[in-house]
Scaffold this motif. Structure first.
Motif, short mmCIF file in Angstrom:
data_model
loop_
_atom_site.label_atom_id
_atom_site.label_comp_id
_atom_site.label_asym_id
_atom_site.label_seq_id
_atom_site.Cartn_x
_atom_site.Cartn_y
_atom_site.Cartn_z
N GLU A 59 -51.45 -8.76 56.78
CA GLU A 59 -50.52 -8.19 55.81
C GLU A 59 -50.92 -8.67 54.41
OE1 GLU A 59 -48.03 -5.97 56.31
OE2 GLU A 59 -48.56 -5.97 58.44
N VAL A 60 -51.16 -7.73 53.52
CA VAL A 60 -51.50 -8.06 52.14
C VAL A 60 -50.53 -7.31 51.24
CG1 VAL A 60 -53.25 -7.90 50.32
CG2 VAL A 60 -53.95 -8.43 52.66
N GLU A 61 -49.84 -8.04 50.40
CA GLU A 61 -48.93 -7.40 49.45
C GLU A 61 -49.68 -7.10 48.16
OE1 GLU A 61 -44.99 -8.78 48.62
OE2 GLU A 61 -44.85 -9.69 50.62
N VAL A 62 -49.51 -5.87 47.70
CA VAL A 62 -50.07 -5.49 46.40
C VAL A 62 -48.89 -5.15 45.50
CG1 VAL A 62 -52.27 -4.69 47.31
CG2 VAL A 62 -50.37 -3.09 47.13
N SER A 63 -49.07 -5.33 44.23
CA SER A 63 -47.96 -5.08 43.31
C SER A 63 -48.45 -4.37 42.06
CB SER A 63 -47.29 -6.41 42.93
OG SER A 63 -48.23 -7.24 42.29
N ILE A 110 -60.27 -4.29 53.57
CA ILE A 110 -61.19 -4.68 52.50
C ILE A 110 -61.37 -6.20 52.49
CG2 ILE A 110 -61.50 -4.77 49.99
CD1 ILE A 110 -59.92 -2.05 49.90
N MET A 111 -60.26 -6.92 52.55
CA MET A 111 -60.35 -8.39 52.49
C MET A 111 -60.98 -8.97 53.76
SD MET A 111 -56.85 -9.22 50.42
CE MET A 111 -57.08 -10.99 50.47
N ASN A 112 -60.71 -8.37 54.92
CA ASN A 112 -61.37 -8.83 56.14
C ASN A 112 -62.87 -8.57 56.09
OD1 ASN A 112 -59.23 -10.01 57.64
ND2 ASN A 112 -58.49 -7.99 58.22
N ARG A 149 -58.83 -11.88 47.51
CA ARG A 149 -57.66 -11.20 46.94
C ARG A 149 -57.93 -10.80 45.49
NH1 ARG A 149 -54.85 -8.28 45.11
NH2 ARG A 149 -52.59 -8.08 45.17
N LYS A 150 -58.66 -11.62 44.78
CA LYS A 150 -58.99 -11.30 43.38
C LYS A 150 -59.99 -10.15 43.32
CE LYS A 150 -57.53 -15.74 41.72
NZ LYS A 150 -56.99 -16.41 42.88
N ILE A 151 -60.92 -10.11 44.25
CA ILE A 151 -61.86 -8.97 44.32
C ILE A 151 -61.08 -7.69 44.62
CG2 ILE A 151 -63.79 -7.97 45.60
CD1 ILE A 151 -64.79 -10.89 46.05
N LEU A 152 -60.13 -7.77 45.55
CA LEU A 152 -59.30 -6.60 45.84
C LEU A 152 -58.59 -6.12 44.59
CD1 LEU A 152 -57.94 -4.59 47.83
CD2 LEU A 152 -56.15 -6.33 48.13
N GLU A 153 -58.05 -7.03 43.81
CA GLU A 153 -57.35 -6.64 42.58
C GLU A 153 -58.32 -5.96 41.61
OE1 GLU A 153 -53.35 -6.95 40.80
OE2 GLU A 153 -54.22 -6.94 42.80
N PHE A 154 -59.53 -6.47 41.54
CA PHE A 154 -60.56 -5.84 40.71
C PHE A 154 -60.87 -4.43 41.21
CE2 PHE A 154 -65.22 -5.14 40.14
CZ PHE A 154 -65.18 -4.82 38.80
N PHE A 155 -60.98 -4.25 42.54
CA PHE A 155 -61.23 -2.92 43.11
C PHE A 155 -60.08 -1.97 42.79
CE2 PHE A 155 -64.05 -4.55 46.85
CZ PHE A 155 -65.11 -4.73 45.98
N ARG A 156 -58.85 -2.46 42.86
CA ARG A 156 -57.69 -1.64 42.54
C ARG A 156 -57.76 -1.17 41.08
NH1 ARG A 156 -52.66 -4.55 43.06
NH2 ARG A 156 -51.63 -2.54 43.33
#
Length: 172
Positions: A59-63, A110-112, A149-156
């Motif tokens: 579970e990953v929360e995005v905001s 993505i994170m996995n 998680r920071k890479i995911l935020e960059f991808f977003r």
């Protein structure tokens, strides 16, 4: 002349029978392949069936709004560890381009993939398909969960800039 006609007729009949029989065999093989695939899917972990991959992220929360600090840190990690093989557009270099990745893949997947690449390539059908397409195994970059998680935020952020939308995969 009669024997030549008989031989021609026999050969044509044999070819016709062989061609028809081969189709039934193909149908049986296709059905067996389908059953094998269904059995494999039954054995898949629920996280794979849900499009989340294999690993610690379930579970990953995005905001919204995006966390700009995380975007900057994610870009620095991308620049250092990812940019040689991946572009921020849809262009494939060694690995696939990242444009729209948050619209195609769930945040957990993505994170996995970032943190658990060896297991993902061994067990996740989506990761395996990407490996077949790109023909190069993604190396384990030893990225920590917090950095993933920071890479995911960059991808977003990249998806907002390049694709005009982000996080579409969350609802699929």
């Amino acid at each position: 002349m009669k024997s030549l006609k008989f031989l021609s007729t026999t050969i044509i009949a044999a070819v016709f029978l062989f061609a028809c029989g081969g189709n039934e065999q193909s149908n049986n093989k296709a059905e067996a392949d389908k059953q094998t695939t269904e059995k494999q899917e039954d054995k898949m972990p629920e996280s794979i069936k849900m499009g989340k991959g294999v690993g610690e992220f379930t579970e990953v929360e995005v905001s919204d709004p995006l966390n700009k600090e995380w975007v900057e840190r994610g870009q620095a990690i991308y620049d250092m560890k990812c940019s040689a093989c991946h572009k921020l557009t849809d262009q494939r270099v060694v690995g696939p381009g990242f444009q729209g990745v948050t619209n195609r893949r769930k945040p957990e997947w993505i994170m996995n993939m970032i943190t658990n690449v060896d297991v993902m390539l061994a067990e996740d059908p989506t990761a395996q398909k990407l490996l077949e397409e790109c023909m190069t195994r993604m190396p384990n970059q030893n990225i920590k969960p917090d950095d993933a998680r920071k890479i995911l935020e960059f991808f977003r952020n990249n998806d907002v800039e390049k694709a005009g939308k982000k996080d579409e995969a969350i609802n699929s």
